[in-house]
Design an enzyme around this catalytic site. Sequence first.
Site: not given
Ligand code: GLN
Length: 194
Positions: A79, A136, A177, A179
């Site tokens: 992410c 997310i 994710h 993890e």
């Molecule tokens: N939107 C986040 C970013 O710009 C990433 C979101 C996440 O790692 N769950 O870093």
Amino acid sequence: MTQVGVLALQGDVREHALMLEQLGCDVTPVRRVAELGAIDALVIPGGESSTQDKLLRAFDLREPLLERLGSGLPVLGSCAGMIMLARDLVDGITGQQTLGAIPMTVRRNAFGRQVDSSEVALVWEPDGSSMHGTFIRAPWVESHDDGVEVLATATGPDGDRHPVAVRFASAIATAFHPEISADIRVHQALLDLI
Ligand code: GLN
């Protein structure tokens, strides 16, 4: 024992550490240059990429990390970590820098702010098996060079499929994710690169 570092400036460090310990690794939280020297692989966790970028520079870790990545340190970014590994960004904040380990353009917050979090059924291309991805405020890969291998894709709110897991040389990045699931396959793929 395999020493795996988790970049511990910001984000879900603990979840990655637990997953790696479950796989029999010795885990080092990385906040200092010396800790970077002792590891066989690195994880860049989910969190907020613009904050991670600022802290990397504030802790004087950016240059040493670029050096280790340049000499082939196996790395997994999830992410925010995927964003950190990109060469180019769409919708980064002003001045946001990335590490450029993967020749790809990543769209930050691509899956939309409204849909903050979702579970998506994916196909893990290396063996064609199914996988569940937890997204997310996730990015996707907007475009990439020829050498980048797509490991999974997902349908975005635009109705098109976009890469959400990729590998290039010794770097793996996932928009989801791994993890925060019980699925060890992505972390195992990192360990297989050592
Ligand atoms: N939107 C986040 C970013 O710009 C990433 C979101 C996440 O790692 N769950 O870093």
